[in-house]
Design an enzyme around this catalytic site. Structure first.
Site, short mmCIF file in Angstrom:
data_model
loop_
_atom_site.label_atom_id
_atom_site.label_comp_id
_atom_site.label_asym_id
_atom_site.label_seq_id
_atom_site.Cartn_x
_atom_site.Cartn_y
_atom_site.Cartn_z
N SER A 1 0.85 -1.20 0.00
CA SER A 1 0.00 0.00 0.00
C SER A 1 0.88 1.24 0.00
CB SER A 1 -0.89 0.02 1.25
OG SER A 1 -1.53 1.27 1.40
N TYR B 1 -1.63 -0.33 10.13
CA TYR B 1 -1.75 -0.75 8.72
C TYR B 1 -0.51 -0.33 7.93
CZ TYR B 1 -3.56 -1.34 3.99
OH TYR B 1 -3.72 -1.71 2.68
N SER C 1 2.57 -2.22 9.00
CA SER C 1 2.62 -3.59 8.46
C SER C 1 3.02 -3.60 6.99
CB SER C 1 1.28 -4.30 8.67
OG SER C 1 0.27 -3.74 7.84
N LYS C 2 2.47 -2.66 6.22
CA LYS C 2 2.79 -2.62 4.79
C LYS C 2 4.21 -2.14 4.54
CE LYS C 2 -1.15 -4.16 3.22
NZ LYS C 2 -1.23 -5.46 2.51
N ILE D 1 -8.35 2.61 -4.87
CA ILE D 1 -8.85 1.60 -5.81
C ILE D 1 -10.33 1.36 -5.57
CG2 ILE D 1 -8.54 -0.76 -6.66
CD1 ILE D 1 -6.14 1.18 -7.12
#
Length: 246
Positions: free
Chosen positions: A139, A153, A156-157, A186
């Protein structure tokens, strides 16, 4: 066809980007292993239209013993693995003050540990044949930090982006490439629920002035998983309409 004769494992294949990746790979002739927490039955039905072999498996990728069993099952089904797409992931929206330890651990388990477990499990196949393609779906948050998601998030990415580069360096001698695709904005089930005001603000910040599609992410993943990208490794490709150019 770009992937004819290949066996590709795709995690998070039941819906959204994972489902579209599976369809795109099927169009290019790949045998498919569809992995999700629940069986990706709808995806399986759609890819069967392309007359490719399909194995659909429901496992928790945070359970390494289940991942090891998956690899054994694939060997018994069709043979050694050529391509791995780590698409499975989860997201939460809390700010740091509301983010509890359990949610932090859950996101890290799925997004980081699950990706690591899948890579570790398939790499012996790839090393043995001196060929392999790994593509991790990360991401933009892994590069710039979270915008609207919980800080775990992006953390983690970002970890998966670094894992991508680390594995790319270690596996290059075996002709194994490891890359990532970093989407932003997206059209998915999640973004379809956004209020119009949020959608407008997101689109206004994108130079191409539109949202991206799961199909466009699938095209990028296909390129990195194909031999057309044979001299690319350790790359995290932005697919974000120009929002981040680095």
């Amino acid at each position: 066809m770009k992937l004819e004769g290949k066996i590709a494992v795709i995690t998070g294949a039941a819906r959204g980007i994972g489902k579209e990746i599976a369809i795109r790979f099927a169009e290019e002739g790949s045998a498919l292993v569809l992995v999700d927490l629940q069986k990706a039955t709808e995806t399986e039905e759609q890819v069967k239209a392309f007359n490719v072999p399909v194995l659909t498996v429901a496992i928790d990728i945070t359970d390494y013993k289940a991942v090891e069993q998956l690899i054994e099952d694939i060997h018994g089904w069709r043979g050694s693995i050529d391509i791995l797409v780590n698409n499975a992931g989860i997201i939460t929206r809390e700010g740091i003050l509301d983010l509890d330890n359990q949610k932090w651990q859950k996101v890290m388990d799925v997004n980081v540990n699950g990706t690591f477990y899948m890579c570790k499990a398939v790499l012996p196949d790839m090393v043995a044949k001196r060929y392999g393609k790994i593509v991790n779906v990360t991401s933009i948050a892994g590069k710039i930090g979270d915008i609207t998601a919980s800080p775990v998030y992006g953390t983690s990415k970002g970890a998966v982006n670094t894992l991508t580069r680390s594995l790319a360096r270690q596996m290059a001698e075996y002709n194994i490439t490891v890359n990532a695709v970093a989407p932003h904005a997206i059209e998915t089930d999640m973004s379809a629920q956004w209020p119009e005001e949020k959608r407008k603000s997101v689109v206004d910040a994108i130079p191409l002035k539109r949202m991206g599609t799961s199909r466009e992410i699938a095209h990028a993943v296909l390129f990195l998983a194909s031999d057309e990208a044979s001299f690319i490794t350790g790359e995290t490709m932005n697919v974000n309409g120009g929002y981040l150019m680095d």
